[in-house]
Motif scaffolding. Sequence first.
Motif, PDB file in Angstrom:
ATOM      1  N   ASN A   1       0.827  -1.199   0.000  1.00 42.24           N
ATOM      2  CA  ASN A   1       0.000   0.000   0.000  1.00 42.24           C
ATOM      3  C   ASN A   1       0.862   1.250   0.000  1.00 42.24           C
ATOM      4  O   ASN A   1       0.583   2.212  -0.715  1.00 42.24           O
ATOM      5  CB  ASN A   1      -0.917   0.010   1.229  1.00 42.24           C
ATOM      6  CG  ASN A   1      -2.007  -1.035   1.113  1.00 42.24           C
ATOM      7  OD1 ASN A   1      -2.270  -1.535   0.023  1.00 42.24           O
ATOM      8  ND2 ASN A   1      -2.615  -1.386   2.233  1.00 42.24           N
ATOM      9  N   ILE A   2       1.899   1.223   0.825  1.00 38.78           N
ATOM     10  CA  ILE A   2       2.779   2.386   0.889  1.00 38.78           C
ATOM     11  C   ILE A   2       3.457   2.611  -0.460  1.00 38.78           C
ATOM     12  O   ILE A   2       3.512   3.724  -0.987  1.00 38.78           O
ATOM     13  CB  ILE A   2       3.833   2.184   2.001  1.00 38.78           C
ATOM     14  CG1 ILE A   2       3.121   2.079   3.350  1.00 38.78           C
ATOM     15  CG2 ILE A   2       4.839   3.318   2.001  1.00 38.78           C
ATOM     16  CD1 ILE A   2       4.030   1.732   4.485  1.00 38.78           C
ATOM     17  N   ARG A   3       3.928   1.493  -1.050  1.00 44.28           N
ATOM     18  CA  ARG A   3       4.610   1.602  -2.332  1.00 44.28           C
ATOM     19  C   ARG A   3       3.656   2.162  -3.385  1.00 44.28           C
ATOM     20  O   ARG A   3       4.013   3.049  -4.160  1.00 44.28           O
ATOM     21  CB  ARG A   3       5.119   0.233  -2.749  1.00 44.28           C
ATOM     22  CG  ARG A   3       5.818   0.212  -4.080  1.00 44.28           C
ATOM     23  CD  ARG A   3       6.384  -1.163  -4.384  1.00 44.28           C
ATOM     24  NE  ARG A   3       6.828  -1.244  -5.754  1.00 44.28           N
ATOM     25  CZ  ARG A   3       6.019  -1.531  -6.772  1.00 44.28           C
ATOM     26  NH1 ARG A   3       4.757  -1.747  -6.547  1.00 44.28           N
ATOM     27  NH2 ARG A   3       6.505  -1.586  -7.998  1.00 44.28           N
ATOM     28  N   LYS A   4       2.429   1.666  -3.387  1.00 42.42           N
ATOM     29  CA  LYS A   4       1.463   2.137  -4.378  1.00 42.42           C
ATOM     30  C   LYS A   4       1.205   3.631  -4.200  1.00 42.42           C
ATOM     31  O   LYS A   4       1.023   4.358  -5.157  1.00 42.42           O
ATOM     32  CB  LYS A   4       0.143   1.371  -4.209  1.00 42.42           C
ATOM     33  CG  LYS A   4       0.216  -0.042  -4.736  1.00 42.42           C
ATOM     34  CD  LYS A   4      -0.894  -0.307  -5.745  1.00 42.42           C
ATOM     35  CE  LYS A   4      -0.732  -1.643  -6.416  1.00 42.42           C
ATOM     36  NZ  LYS A   4      -1.132  -2.740  -5.534  1.00 42.42           N
ATOM     37  N   TYR A   5       1.204   4.048  -2.933  1.00 45.06           N
ATOM     38  CA  TYR A   5       0.975   5.460  -2.667  1.00 45.06           C
ATOM     39  C   TYR A   5       2.071   6.296  -3.328  1.00 45.06           C
ATOM     40  O   TYR A   5       1.809   7.275  -4.022  1.00 45.06           O
ATOM     41  CB  TYR A   5       0.951   5.700  -1.158  1.00 45.06           C
ATOM     42  CG  TYR A   5       0.819   7.144  -0.775  1.00 45.06           C
ATOM     43  CD1 TYR A   5      -0.421   7.771  -0.782  1.00 45.06           C
ATOM     44  CD2 TYR A   5       1.943   7.884  -0.425  1.00 45.06           C
ATOM     45  CE1 TYR A   5      -0.545   9.097  -0.452  1.00 45.06           C
ATOM     46  CE2 TYR A   5       1.835   9.217  -0.094  1.00 45.06           C
ATOM     47  CZ  TYR A   5       0.591   9.824  -0.102  1.00 45.06           C
ATOM     48  OH  TYR A   5       0.478  11.145   0.225  1.00 45.06           O
TER      49      TYR A   5
END
Lengths: 357, 267, 293
Positions: free
Chosen positions: A342-346
């Motif tokens: 999720n963080i990476r996608k953000y």
Amino acid sequence: MFYRLSGVHHTRYETARRLWPVPTDRWQVWILLALAVAAPLYMSDLYLSSYMLPWLVWSAAALSLTLLMGIAGQLHFGFAAVMAIGAYSSIHIVRAGWPFEIALIGAGLTAAFIGCLFGAAALRVKGLYLVMATLAMQYLVDWVIINVPAISGGAQATLQTPDVTFLFVPMQSDAALYYGALLWAVIVTLLVLNIKRTSFGRALVAVRDKDYAASIIGVNSFKYKLLAFFTSSFLGGVSGAVLAFCYYQAVTPEQFGFNVSIQLVAMVLVGGLGSVIGAYLGAGFVLLAPIFLTNVVAYAAIQGWLSVSTNLLAHIPLMAYGALIIGFLLFEPLGLAKIYDNIRKYFLVWPFRHSRS
Amino acid sequence: MDTTDQTTHDGVTLACEQVVRRFGGLKALKGIDLGIRQGEIFGLVGPNGSGKTTLVNAVTGFYPPQEGRIVFEGAAINHLKPYQVASRGIARTFQNVALFKGMSVLDNILLGRHIFMRPSALASLFYWWWAQKEEVAHRRQVEEIIDLLQLESVRDEPVDVIPLGMQKRVELARALAAEPRFLILDEPMAGMNQEEKEYMVRFILDAQEALNLTILLIEHHMDVVTAICDRVAVLNNGEKIAEGTARDAIKDPAVVAAYIGKSNDAA
Amino acid sequence: MAYFLELLINGALTGLMYSLTALGIVLIYKSAGVPNLAQGAMVMIGAYAIWMLASMAGLPLYLAIALAAAAMFGFGLLAERLLLRKMVGQPIIMIVMLTLGLEIFLRGLGPGLLGASPKSLDLGIPLTPVIVGDVFINRDYLVGGIVAMILVGLSLLFFRTRLGTKLRAVSDDHVSSWSVGISVERAVGISWGLAGISAVAAGALWGSVQGVDWTLSTLLFPAVAVVILGGLDSIIGVLVAGLIVGILGSVIPGYVDPIVGGGTRDVVTSLIILFTIMIRPHGIFGREDIERV
Ligand SMILES: Nc1ncnc2c1ncn2[C@@H]1O[C@H](COP(=O)(O)OP(=O)(O)OP(=O)(O)O)[C@@H](O)[C@H]1O
Ligand SMILES: [Mg+2]
């Protein structure tokens, strides 16, 4: 604009299938690897050998287990026993005068064969029975090790690892031991990553997801379940050997008890089933969280904010660890890997909010 | 292997001989005889629950027949496991789409190449020197099938997010990837609109021509059956009640009775 | 011969006491299809609860047991409501791990709050063994065996009552029991509550035999052997398999332990699990379809 996706086009099948198609991910991996290789330069020996090293080996073990549980979908509640077989057989092979390199392979093979025996017993029935069969394996292996002095090392039941060299490097200094563990972690990581993108991994996932559909395209599901057991037990066995030689240096049966098996399953689950980065995150989390929590509570007690008995303090790791498992299963079943994702996608779409993946 | 069967002489590639399959007390197949000739598209029709899927499951080894024989290319295959049937050159799709959820379309089709690949952990470990060559070679083959079935636009999507019509096409692609000589399609057009149906018919015919296939097609859409099937067999209650060209079979009084009289019989 | 008889009888009685732990697992599996690996820890918590009420609060023993039973019934309901219900539809590994997480948590909680040293739980059963001929029978085991038989009998009866029929319907088919209006969730919750009560019975008896501490949770292992051998969904299986596991786990170590130096009981238990899975995975009395992949 941390990740630059525009301009990334693949013109060859080779590059389309590379491990990290996004350049930024690739850079991160190289930087992490460089940091890991340089760790002995900037890290104190204490941190290196009592945090970094065990974390790497446990991550390798968790990776071996995630190959079986996450990718192939076969449960294993006795993986510590597999590691024990690896640890003890490697020591005995070295003691019998064979080189360490051979001993590592021997450790893997012994663990793989014994592991397969137990797996084969239950692979034809529901997953729950595999849990029970591997549980039984844990107890049987424990018993054999404890009760056969020739294996456990006699009355005091500790077995010292002999001095060895690996590829002509004596495995004595902290740095050498650390590099040994790092090398093994890198090998297992590459193996699992590559399995996931090749026909072997696809066949395993197919059997896990829909065995009837897998069989009609020619996948023999029993064979592949067994192969998954073999491969994963092999890796687990070598991880046990590496753990013994690089970290413990004196092994006892308790180091590979039932609780350790559960700990390994927890690493895999907390990290995220089948995820490579999850195995690292999960291993780190499961190893560190209880220590961290105990320290926090102890600190609070010293400050007089709350009063805890030493007895309670001693049991905090256990409680924390049970609560962690429950918490992750309830609130983030996909584990830390999902949180990372999720963080990476953000950041992938930063400064925008949405994009196509 | 017994190759004594003379059915091969008149071009029959798959023959069912007195195939019986029971489920507990229920006799789902009551001694089916069938001969499917090399290169034809053979339609299998019949009311719901008449045993069409069960027959296909018997052929592909999921529900081995309790009596009778199934002969493919001169060799009995009724004792083989599904994964062994696959390596004999038979591929199929399922009535309810059976793709591997969570994998991409590409990976699903690549799995169709399983019987030609040598999967191993060692090959994966030495990926750059070993497995990569194989992966790329098979990727080329798969891309041809993707071209043939016009799946380029969804190649990298996870299969569970694409529409059902597309999923059926991917399943066909996966079956074709195995380069079968005999293809079984279990209701490939169920739930499709007219346009999608026409596409699918086109793809089936293209595939047959490109790969020189024999096809066994189960289908409820009679227009499709009459349009593309060389011959059909009609099943009812586990029995074959008619066989011949689609036009003749439909007119057969027994068939009319089975379809129209179904509600009366059921009472 | 007397030695053999003694091993046999005490083994049989121990086995019946294993049945007490196993009973809870079967109750839950029968209604919810969940293999509850926290049952051993629930036995331990049940024992701690009795000890707290009896020794710390000074209540009379039988009141303490009754209150503990009520509390554990509530605990079972809560565990189902707060944890397991959220996992419906998840893969089996997740559910198994959740019960294991609960097991680990409880194993830390009990000894953490009340101290790790073993507490003695006196049920007022005399220490002197019953002597029949020249066979010595442990009185604790005798009482335990009788209680186990009574509870298993009650459970069998229970499944004939209206509520029990509901539970049976639930175990047969969740969806269709929904459609006929049986509240599946309540039925499953109650089976967890009942598992809590059986844990208190097991906790009282085992606590009085070996003291109350975390080792009570290790009863999970023989209990697992009992449910596998008897059949995960069979109450009568609990009784029969309990006897077999108990007897084999007493007679074989009785002769083999002196030779190999101890600990064969776990080996026997492991082998029982393995052989059952290989030869007859659904157990002696289990329905055949519970094993199918
Ligand atoms: N695994 C099974 N167990 C028990 N009965 C089955 C099983 N599979 C099929 N049957 C029964 O066999 C009969 C034939 O079913 P089958 O699925 O072959 O019909 P069909 O012709 O494919 O129907 P449809 O057009 O609805 O797909 C039905 O009565 C069905 O209930
Ligand atoms: Mg059908």
